[in-house]
Design a protein around this motif. Structure first.
Motif, PDB file in Angstrom:
ATOM      1  N   LEU A 185      -1.067   8.520  -0.838  1.00 44.22           N
ATOM      2  CA  LEU A 185      -1.162   7.729   0.397  1.00 44.22           C
ATOM      3  C   LEU A 185      -1.518   6.284   0.098  1.00 44.22           C
ATOM      4  CD1 LEU A 185      -3.030  10.280   2.719  1.00 44.22           C
ATOM      5  CD2 LEU A 185      -0.603   9.672   2.753  1.00 44.22           C
ATOM      6  N   GLY A 186      -2.322   6.050  -0.958  1.00 40.57           N
ATOM      7  CA  GLY A 186      -2.657   4.681  -1.338  1.00 40.57           C
ATOM      8  C   GLY A 186      -1.436   3.904  -1.783  1.00 40.57           C
ATOM      9  N   LEU A 187      -0.528   4.555  -2.521  1.00 41.25           N
ATOM     10  CA  LEU A 187       0.720   3.913  -2.923  1.00 41.25           C
ATOM     11  C   LEU A 187       1.581   3.592  -1.705  1.00 41.25           C
ATOM     12  CD1 LEU A 187       1.630   6.094  -6.046  1.00 41.25           C
ATOM     13  CD2 LEU A 187       0.991   3.677  -6.074  1.00 41.25           C
ATOM     14  N   ILE A 188       1.635   4.527  -0.774  1.00 41.46           N
ATOM     15  CA  ILE A 188       2.455   4.337   0.430  1.00 41.46           C
ATOM     16  C   ILE A 188       1.939   3.181   1.264  1.00 41.46           C
ATOM     17  CG2 ILE A 188       3.141   5.381   2.626  1.00 41.46           C
ATOM     18  CD1 ILE A 188       3.143   8.102   1.147  1.00 41.46           C
ATOM     19  N   PHE A 189       0.682   3.261   1.647  1.00 37.08           N
ATOM     20  CA  PHE A 189       0.132   2.244   2.554  1.00 37.08           C
ATOM     21  C   PHE A 189      -0.136   0.932   1.828  1.00 37.08           C
ATOM     22  CE2 PHE A 189      -0.928   6.114   4.979  1.00 37.08           C
ATOM     23  CZ  PHE A 189      -0.362   5.758   6.194  1.00 37.08           C
ATOM     24  N   GLY A 190      -0.417   0.995   0.514  1.00 40.96           N
ATOM     25  CA  GLY A 190      -0.591  -0.237  -0.245  1.00 40.96           C
ATOM     26  C   GLY A 190       0.681  -1.055  -0.269  1.00 40.96           C
ATOM     27  N   ALA A 191       1.832  -0.372  -0.409  1.00 39.98           N
ATOM     28  CA  ALA A 191       3.120  -1.067  -0.420  1.00 39.98           C
ATOM     29  C   ALA A 191       3.493  -1.566   0.971  1.00 39.98           C
ATOM     30  CB  ALA A 191       4.204  -0.135  -0.957  1.00 39.98           C
ATOM     31  N   ILE A 192       3.323  -0.716   1.979  1.00 39.58           N
ATOM     32  CA  ILE A 192       3.690  -1.109   3.346  1.00 39.58           C
ATOM     33  C   ILE A 192       2.822  -2.257   3.828  1.00 39.58           C
ATOM     34  CG2 ILE A 192       3.748  -0.316   5.751  1.00 39.58           C
ATOM     35  CD1 ILE A 192       4.491   2.442   4.729  1.00 39.58           C
ATOM     36  N   ASN A 193       1.553  -2.274   3.404  1.00 37.70           N
ATOM     37  CA  ASN A 193       0.619  -3.302   3.861  1.00 37.70           C
ATOM     38  C   ASN A 193       1.031  -4.707   3.423  1.00 37.70           C
ATOM     39  OD1 ASN A 193      -1.839  -3.989   5.223  1.00 37.70           O
ATOM     40  ND2 ASN A 193      -2.812  -4.273   3.239  1.00 37.70           N
ATOM     41  N   ALA A 199      -0.694  -1.780   8.663  1.00 33.60           N
ATOM     42  CA  ALA A 199      -0.977  -0.582   7.872  1.00 33.60           C
ATOM     43  C   ALA A 199      -2.472  -0.411   7.656  1.00 33.60           C
ATOM     44  CB  ALA A 199      -0.256  -0.651   6.529  1.00 33.60           C
ATOM     45  N   GLU A 200      -3.207  -1.520   7.518  1.00 32.74           N
ATOM     46  CA  GLU A 200      -4.659  -1.427   7.318  1.00 32.74           C
ATOM     47  C   GLU A 200      -5.330  -0.770   8.522  1.00 32.74           C
ATOM     48  OE1 GLU A 200      -6.543  -5.037   6.266  1.00 32.74           O
ATOM     49  OE2 GLU A 200      -5.156  -5.523   4.640  1.00 32.74           O
ATOM     50  N   PHE A 289       6.881   3.072  -3.243  1.00 34.48           N
ATOM     51  CA  PHE A 289       6.258   1.914  -3.885  1.00 34.48           C
ATOM     52  C   PHE A 289       7.272   1.177  -4.760  1.00 34.48           C
ATOM     53  CE2 PHE A 289       3.541  -0.402  -6.803  1.00 34.48           C
ATOM     54  CZ  PHE A 289       2.437  -0.743  -6.041  1.00 34.48           C
ATOM     55  N   ARG A 290       8.041   1.922  -5.540  1.00 35.80           N
ATOM     56  CA  ARG A 290       9.021   1.292  -6.430  1.00 35.80           C
ATOM     57  C   ARG A 290      10.145   0.632  -5.638  1.00 35.80           C
ATOM     58  NH1 ARG A 290      11.102   4.123 -11.569  1.00 35.80           N
ATOM     59  NH2 ARG A 290      11.444   1.912 -12.026  1.00 35.80           N
TER      60      ARG A 290
END
Length: 300
Positions: A185-193, A199-200, A289-290
């Protein structure tokens, strides 16, 4: 496409890579030294100018535990007592064993989802495997998790804690599930953010719900009793529910004379489903993320 000239030391099979795109989580394993540097940096920056420093890892969950224990254990009668024989024995252990795990997940996911934007200055200047930033956030949360688990173990020992190897092993698996889920989930929301700062806020809402959507403050039997078996099955599909129950099984159940059972088919069905779900989340998170990381520097 113009041919790339081959020099004396250049391989004819040299692979052209899209700028800003690496090998994913494999790069994290290859750059373990950079990961350690990022973890050290995050810990030093977080406690710079702080009097208590790492002691906050004890204070914050301690205050949270006291508030929930007084409100739910005493006022609402979830603690077993002479006046409330239907409550949970050793509710303090039950509550704290859930809190330490859910706090790890909440801190890990919250920090991982902000890690790319928070390191925008570094990302715009040099190229590093971008997965290092959310993964380092997970490791920082694990560092904060360690003193809390030490307190939990000491408290359990005072209440006659005598776990089996299976119980201890289940806690390790439960932690791995929570860590994998937070990573994915960190990869998902980190990228979308990077593209949408909403997203935050979405992550903040998810974390607010997470504590109540898993059996941290109450028992799974209350869900079954109030909503029925079908709702319990849906409830058990949440990997965090399974993860928290493994901690109860390892730390709380050995202190309660084994009076309570795990949810039906816990080891045969729900634990494997939770583990696979967490792995799928990591795989999808890495894929997304990629796909998005190529424009991180431009968007930041």
């Amino acid at each position: 496409m113009t041919a790339v000239p081959q020099g004396p030391g250049t391989s004819g099979s040299a692979e052209l890579r899209i700028p800003g795109r690496g090998a994913g989580l494999r790069d994290v394993a290859r750059h373990r030294f950079l990961l350690k540097l990022l973890v050290d940096k995050e810990i030093k920056v977080r406690y710079r100018g702080s009097i208590l420093g790492l002691v906050w890892s004890y204070v914050k969950p301690g205050v949270q535990f006291v508030v929930f224990y007084v409100a739910l254990g005493i006022f609402l009668g979830l603690e077993q007592s002479a006046r409330n024989p239907d409550g949970l024995p050793n509710y303090a252990i039950y509550l704290f064993s859930g809190i330490v795990l859910i706090n790890f997940f909440s801190e890990a996911l919250g920090n991982a989802s902000r890690s790319i934007v928070g390191n925008s200055g570094l990302i715009k200047k040099i190229y590093l495997p971008r997965e290092l930033f959310p993964v380092s956030a997970i490791w920082v949360s694990a560092v904060h998790f360690l003193p809390q688990i030490v307190i939990l173990v000491v408290a359990c020992m005072f209440t006659g804690w005598s776990p089996s190897l299976i119980q201890l092993g289940s806690a390790v698996v439960g932690f791995i599930i929570a860590a994998l889920l937070a990573t994915g989930l960190g990869l998902i929301f980190g990228a979308i953010n990077v593209y949408y700062r909403d997203a935050e806020n979405l992550v903040d809402m998810l974390l607010m719900v997470a504590t109540w959507a898993s059996p941290v403050l109450y028992s799974w039997e209350m869900v079954q009793r109030q909503l029925g078996d079908t709702a319990l099955s849906v409830y058990m599909l949440n990997p965090l529910t399974v993860s928290v129950e493994t901690f109860h099984y390892a730390f709380w159940l050995p202190t309660s004379d084994q009076q309570f059972d795990l949810p039906p088919n816990f080891f045969a069905v729900w634990l494997p489903i939770a583990f696979v779900s967490a792995l799928v989340t990591v795989v999808f998170g890495q894929y997304l993320f990629r796909r998005l990381e190529g424009r991180f520097a431009q968007e930041l």
